[in-house]
Scaffold this motif. Sequence first.
Motif: not given
Length: 120
Positions: A52-79
Amino acid sequence: MNRFMTVGFAAALAVAAGCGNTADGMKKDSKDAADDAAQATSSVGASVDAAMETADVKSALIADTRLDASDINVDTNKETKTVTLNGTVPADSMKTLAEDVAKAKAPEWTVVNNLTIKPK
């Protein structure tokens, strides 16, 4: 007759002790199974939290119109509760902005910014 009563009493004690051990064993097995289930549930919950954290961050990056997030990969480490940004952005300002957006969206997580600049 006393000898038969003694043997019968000894046999009854052995059966009763066996039933007591079985009951104790079943209680322990039930507790162990409950502990295993709780641990598995916790692990699944942590995985869901990370996803969920991965999806939330990626969604926020895509939603920000000042940012080109098309080549950004978001990974999370739960530990380690770490969000890692990988990929490329066209300008240094977007690298900084992506990190700021990720930190705002995941304030309790550490953000590692591995983005590189690749002008278009």
